[in-house]
Design a protein around this motif. Structure first.
Motif, PDB file in Angstrom:
ATOM      1  N   ARG A  80     -27.249 -57.976  -6.474  1.00  0.00           N
ATOM      2  CA  ARG A  80     -28.695 -58.101  -6.516  1.00  0.00           C
ATOM      3  C   ARG A  80     -29.071 -59.187  -7.521  1.00  0.00           C
ATOM      4  O   ARG A  80     -28.769 -59.067  -8.708  1.00  0.00           O
ATOM      5  N   ILE A  81     -29.702 -60.246  -7.049  1.00  0.00           N
ATOM      6  CA  ILE A  81     -30.057 -61.355  -7.921  1.00  0.00           C
ATOM      7  C   ILE A  81     -31.582 -61.385  -8.097  1.00  0.00           C
ATOM      8  O   ILE A  81     -32.324 -61.453  -7.108  1.00  0.00           O
ATOM      9  N   LEU A  82     -32.030 -61.304  -9.343  1.00  0.00           N
ATOM     10  CA  LEU A  82     -33.471 -61.323  -9.623  1.00  0.00           C
ATOM     11  C   LEU A  82     -33.896 -62.769  -9.811  1.00  0.00           C
ATOM     12  O   LEU A  82     -33.372 -63.461 -10.681  1.00  0.00           O
ATOM     13  N   THR A  83     -34.821 -63.226  -8.967  1.00  0.00           N
ATOM     14  CA  THR A  83     -35.165 -64.648  -9.043  1.00  0.00           C
ATOM     15  C   THR A  83     -36.555 -64.925  -9.591  1.00  0.00           C
ATOM     16  O   THR A  83     -36.735 -65.885 -10.327  1.00  0.00           O
ATOM     17  N   ASP A  84     -37.529 -64.099  -9.253  1.00  0.00           N
ATOM     18  CA  ASP A  84     -38.901 -64.533  -9.535  1.00  0.00           C
ATOM     19  C   ASP A  84     -39.596 -63.772 -10.663  1.00  0.00           C
ATOM     20  O   ASP A  84     -40.786 -63.541 -10.612  1.00  0.00           O
ATOM     21  N   LEU A  85     -38.825 -63.377 -11.666  1.00  0.00           N
ATOM     22  CA  LEU A  85     -39.453 -62.635 -12.757  1.00  0.00           C
ATOM     23  C   LEU A  85     -39.556 -63.518 -13.993  1.00  0.00           C
ATOM     24  O   LEU A  85     -38.713 -64.384 -14.206  1.00  0.00           O
ATOM     25  N   ASP A  86     -40.575 -63.291 -14.809  1.00  0.00           N
ATOM     26  CA  ASP A  86     -40.620 -64.053 -16.056  1.00  0.00           C
ATOM     27  C   ASP A  86     -39.588 -63.450 -17.015  1.00  0.00           C
ATOM     28  O   ASP A  86     -39.074 -62.351 -16.775  1.00  0.00           O
ATOM     29  N   PRO A  87     -39.229 -64.163 -18.076  1.00  0.00           N
ATOM     30  CA  PRO A  87     -38.118 -63.731 -18.918  1.00  0.00           C
ATOM     31  C   PRO A  87     -38.246 -62.284 -19.415  1.00  0.00           C
ATOM     32  O   PRO A  87     -37.276 -61.521 -19.396  1.00  0.00           O
ATOM     33  N   ALA A  88     -39.446 -61.866 -19.819  1.00  0.00           N
ATOM     34  CA  ALA A  88     -39.625 -60.518 -20.352  1.00  0.00           C
ATOM     35  C   ALA A  88     -39.413 -59.474 -19.251  1.00  0.00           C
ATOM     36  O   ALA A  88     -38.713 -58.473 -19.442  1.00  0.00           O
ATOM     37  N   GLN A  89     -39.978 -59.743 -18.084  1.00  0.00           N
ATOM     38  CA  GLN A  89     -39.822 -58.800 -16.959  1.00  0.00           C
ATOM     39  C   GLN A  89     -38.363 -58.719 -16.514  1.00  0.00           C
ATOM     40  O   GLN A  89     -37.848 -57.639 -16.242  1.00  0.00           O
ATOM     41  N   ALA A  90     -37.744 -59.893 -16.441  1.00  0.00           N
ATOM     42  CA  ALA A  90     -36.352 -59.939 -15.989  1.00  0.00           C
ATOM     43  C   ALA A  90     -35.467 -59.132 -16.932  1.00  0.00           C
ATOM     44  O   ALA A  90     -34.613 -58.352 -16.498  1.00  0.00           O
ATOM     45  N   ALA A  91     -35.690 -59.298 -18.230  1.00  0.00           N
ATOM     46  CA  ALA A  91     -34.890 -58.580 -19.218  1.00  0.00           C
ATOM     47  C   ALA A  91     -35.109 -57.075 -19.082  1.00  0.00           C
ATOM     48  O   ALA A  91     -34.168 -56.285 -19.118  1.00  0.00           O
ATOM     49  N   LYS A  92     -36.356 -56.684 -18.914  1.00  0.00           N
ATOM     50  CA  LYS A  92     -36.697 -55.268 -18.783  1.00  0.00           C
ATOM     51  C   LYS A  92     -36.015 -54.669 -17.550  1.00  0.00           C
ATOM     52  O   LYS A  92     -35.411 -53.598 -17.616  1.00  0.00           O
ATOM     53  N   GLU A  93     -36.089 -55.400 -16.433  1.00  0.00           N
ATOM     54  CA  GLU A  93     -35.553 -54.902 -15.179  1.00  0.00           C
ATOM     55  C   GLU A  93     -34.025 -54.780 -15.231  1.00  0.00           C
ATOM     56  O   GLU A  93     -33.453 -53.776 -14.796  1.00  0.00           O
ATOM     57  N   ILE A  94     -33.355 -55.775 -15.795  1.00  0.00           N
ATOM     58  CA  ILE A  94     -31.897 -55.726 -15.801  1.00  0.00           C
ATOM     59  C   ILE A  94     -31.405 -54.597 -16.728  1.00  0.00           C
ATOM     60  O   ILE A  94     -30.454 -53.878 -16.413  1.00  0.00           O
ATOM     61  N   VAL A  95     -32.108 -54.384 -17.822  1.00  0.00           N
ATOM     62  CA  VAL A  95     -31.725 -53.291 -18.723  1.00  0.00           C
ATOM     63  C   VAL A  95     -31.999 -51.944 -18.062  1.00  0.00           C
ATOM     64  O   VAL A  95     -31.196 -51.010 -18.151  1.00  0.00           O
ATOM     65  N   ARG A  96     -33.105 -51.861 -17.332  1.00  0.00           N
ATOM     66  CA  ARG A  96     -33.397 -50.613 -16.612  1.00  0.00           C
ATOM     67  C   ARG A  96     -32.282 -50.311 -15.596  1.00  0.00           C
ATOM     68  O   ARG A  96     -31.760 -49.197 -15.538  1.00  0.00           O
ATOM     69  N   ILE A  97     -31.894 -51.345 -14.840  1.00  0.00           N
ATOM     70  CA  ILE A  97     -30.842 -51.145 -13.832  1.00  0.00           C
ATOM     71  C   ILE A  97     -29.536 -50.692 -14.502  1.00  0.00           C
ATOM     72  O   ILE A  97     -28.913 -49.719 -14.077  1.00  0.00           O
ATOM     73  N   LEU A  98     -29.156 -51.384 -15.551  1.00  0.00           N
ATOM     74  CA  LEU A  98     -27.875 -51.060 -16.201  1.00  0.00           C
ATOM     75  C   LEU A  98     -27.909 -49.682 -16.849  1.00  0.00           C
ATOM     76  O   LEU A  98     -26.904 -48.986 -16.911  1.00  0.00           O
ATOM     77  N   HIS A  99     -29.087 -49.277 -17.314  1.00  0.00           N
ATOM     78  CA  HIS A  99     -29.204 -47.995 -17.993  1.00  0.00           C
ATOM     79  C   HIS A  99     -29.384 -46.845 -16.996  1.00  0.00           C
ATOM     80  O   HIS A  99     -28.610 -45.882 -17.004  1.00  0.00           O
ATOM     81  N   GLU A 100     -30.339 -46.997 -16.087  1.00  0.00           N
ATOM     82  CA  GLU A 100     -30.695 -45.871 -15.215  1.00  0.00           C
ATOM     83  C   GLU A 100     -29.824 -45.784 -13.962  1.00  0.00           C
ATOM     84  O   GLU A 100     -29.411 -44.708 -13.576  1.00  0.00           O
TER      85      GLU A 100
END
Ligand SMILES: Cc1cc2nc3c(=O)[nH]c(=O)nc-3n(C[C@H](O)[C@H](O)[C@H](O)COP(=O)(O)OP(=O)(O)OC[C@H]3O[C@@H](n4cnc5c(N)ncnc54)[C@H](O)[C@@H]3O)c2cc1C
Ligand SMILES: Nc1ncnc2c1ncn2[C@@H]1O[C@H](COP(=O)(O)O)[C@@H](O)[C@H]1O
Lengths: 322, 252
Positions: free
Chosen positions: B227-247
């Motif tokens: 899953r490659i996240l392309t269209d998020l701003d840096p803060a959103q992208a960081a939040k989303e990737i940490v959520r995925i790795l954690h949850e």
């Protein structure tokens, strides 16, 4: 019995030792052997006590003047003696700098087939066999040993460390006569680097930065993220050649092979020579501003964007988890 | 002093690799063939020993006639002599037996090999040659110093650097960081073309029986793209990737 050659330093067992004990238990069942024997050469008593608590049946201890500092010639003779002592059809060592140095010497003395750097062992037509990654991980080979004794080097992190056994393993001293004066190559000194982080090849989390980090100064972000996750720091040959990072951190064909549960890489293009060292990672997360970067082809998760903008946020998010 | 460098011609793993029919080997016809990168470091190190102490440097390969290209490359870099061994050798032990015999015939004092060959990545042949000759070995060396009949080497180990003392004769294997191999010079290339290559033919009486068999080769399926996240701003992208790795992945 299946024999595993343990590693220890300054009285404590290395992580690979418990992994080797687990691999030996598996091989014991496969090969219908009557037990697992562990071998400790030239170590302090504390390491032997820890070894006896691993899930094994016998712990062989080799001591003596010839076994002070590591010397492959002497240690290979100790392994050969232990193989004879427990009639081992299979002897396991770590695919570590120690095991890679010692194992071929043992296989040469025994004229034994050696399965190098493997993640698992199986029996094919009754012969110990393994899948090996070759040609920079572009090819998988199924290789079988044909000799009565087989030597195996086991990749770090491939087996979950053995827990403690039901009973403590029996301890036995093994007398190996080697004339210290006949040894022609010996470690004189080990310059230890004070390591605040886990060893790259053993770490369960690795965070690596490449040339996309733009400046060696920016690696404090990589280090910070690694420290928050209890991980090791890695890099590419490009930054090593540029003098940004030490060679000991290089991952890939001419560097280290890693196998962590989580590999996070930042600003790394994903050249074949790099990728071949990371394919055994369970989960790969990549950050790169180029959506076409080859690293994304092997990534489980990816973020397309500027590393220097994303990393500070990432660090904050991880910190807020703790 | 005689220094022997063990040189293997290997498929360039940066190029495409195809399997031959029967899947017992790769398709060597289509592969692009190079000198094993660690063996180039071995050649360089031997040339430095020669320049410092005086020595005759040999490049020795075991392989088909085509492998002589690797010897020509070594000669062009500055190696003095070259020998090709032909023998019915298929695994690390039989190859090492043949190469050990060649080393005996040349009466070498130092053998330098690569830490591993880029094709089969066994990491065994150098140490096996030492064992068969009953010589000491030092592997994965990042620094080498010879003085008289002794030497000192450094190697990287987990968490530090080992310094080893040894006496000659010895087998040394190279690690990245030891040196940067030189390029062949134009006069070197000319000279290499004309140089006679010594042929050493050995039989089963020398190499014995193999102890390893390659059952089959396979091209592993590429690791599927995730899953490659392309269209998020840096803060959103960081939040989303940490959520995925954690949850979801439960990795952090
Ligand atoms: C014989 C041989 C052996 C080799 N062995 C190894 C080895 O063991 N290990 C190894 O790693 N390499 C090895 N290499 C080198 C390898 O081919 C590559 O050159 C190297 O891996 C590239 O390193 P890199 O990804 O850091 O740099 P680059 O390839 O330059 O990639 C930088 C990446 O960063 C991205 N980027 C740039 N700026 C940003 C930004 N602001 N934010 C996010 N992303 C950004 C770019 O899109 C690019 O993808 C070897 C080469 C040879 C010939
Ligand atoms: N066929 C060969 N001819 C010459 N040298 C070889 C050959 N095979 C292996 N070697 C040497 O042994 C090293 C380690 O090879 P390997 O054990 O196959 O990974 C190589 O880097 C070479 O120096």
């Amino acid at each position: 019995m299946i024999l595993a050659v343990l590693e220890a330093s300054e009285g404590s067992l290395k992580k690979i030792s418990a992994e080797l004990a687990a691999a030996a238990r598996k091989a014991q069942a496969l090969m219908h052997q009557d037990g697992v024997a562990l071998l400790l050469i030239g170590q302090e008593a504390a390491a032997a006590e820890a070894a006896a608590k691993l899930d094994a049946d016998l712990c062989l201890i080799v001591k003596g003047a010839a076994f002070g500092a590591y010397a492959a010639e002497a240690w290979a003779q100790a392994v050969v003696a232990a193989v004879g002592e427990v009639s081992a059809p299979l002897v396991l060592l770590g695919s570590t700098s120690f095991g890679r140095d010692l194992a071929p010497r043992v296989s040469g003395l025994l004229a034994a087939g050696m399965l190098a750097d493997v993640g698992d062992i199986s029996l094919v037509d009754g012969q110990p066999s393994a899948e090996r990654s070759i040609y920079s991980s572009k090819v998988k080979a199924s290789v079988a040993s044909l000799s009565p004794v087989t030597v195996v080097t086991v990749r770090p992190n491939a087996f979950s460390p053995a827990g403690s056994g039901v009973a403590e393993a029996a301890m036995r001293d093994l007398d190996v006569q080697v004339d210290a004066a006949s040894v022609r190559c010996r470690v004189r000194e080990v310059r230890r680097q004070v390591a605040s982080r886990p060893e790259l090849t053993e770490a369960s989390v690795v965070v690596a930065g490449g040339r996309g980090m733009k400046d060696p100064e920016n690696f404090h972000l990589i280090e910070q993220l690694a420290d928050l996750l209890g991980g090791a720091v890695g890099t590419t040959r490009a930054t090593v050649d540029a003098g940004w990072r030490p060679h000991s951190e290089q991952i890939g064909q001419t560097g280290k092979t890693i196998a962590p549960a989580l590999y996070i890489n930042v600003g790394i293009s994903g050249a074949v020579q790099h990728i071949s060292g990371v394919l055994a990672s369970r989960t790969i997360v990549s950050i790169n501003r180029d959506v076409e970067a080859p690293i994304f082809k092997i990534s489980d998760y990816g973020v397309v964007g500027d590393a220097l903008e994303i990393l500070p946020h990432l660090i904050e998010e991880v910190r807020s988890l703790n | 002093m005689q220094v022997v460098v063990l040189v293997k011609q290997v498929a360039d793993t940066a190029a495409r690799i195809k399997l031959a029919d029967g899947k017992q080997d790769i398709d060597r016809q289509s592969a692009s063939l190079i000198v094993n990168p660690y063996d180039e470091m071995a050649i360089e190190e031997a040339l430095r020993i020669k320049e410092k102490h005086g020595a005759t440097v040999w490049a020795v390969t075991l392989g088909e006639a085509k492998a002589e290209e690797a010897l020509r490359t070594a000669l062009a870099m500055g190696v003095d002599e070259a020998a090709r061994v032909s023998a019915p050798a298929s695994d690390a032990l039989t190859v090492a037996r043949a190469l050990a015999q060649a080393v005996r015939e040349i009466s070498a004092d130092i053998v330098i090999a690569g830490r591993s060959a880029a094709d089969d990545e066994q990491g065994q042949v150098g140490t096996l040659v030492a064992t068969l000759l009953d010589w000491p070995h030092v592997t994965e060396v990042t620094k080498l110093e010879i003085s008289g009949s002794e030497g000192v080497a450094e190697r990287e180990v987990e968490g530090g650097v080992e310094i080893l003392d040894f006496s000659l004769p010895v087998v040394v294997t190279t690690q990245e960081g030891l040196n940067t191999p030189r390029y062949a010079s134009l006069p070197g290339i000319m000279k290499a073309k004309r140089k006679e290559i010594r042929q050493i033919a050995l039989g089963e009486d020398v190499v014995g029986q193999p102890v390893l068999a390659v059952r089959s080769l396979e091209l592993p399926p590429p690791r599927g793209q995730g899953r490659i996240l392309t269209d998020l701003d840096p803060a959103q992208a960081a939040k989303e990737i940490v959520r995925i790795l954690h949850e979801e992945a439960k990795l952090i």
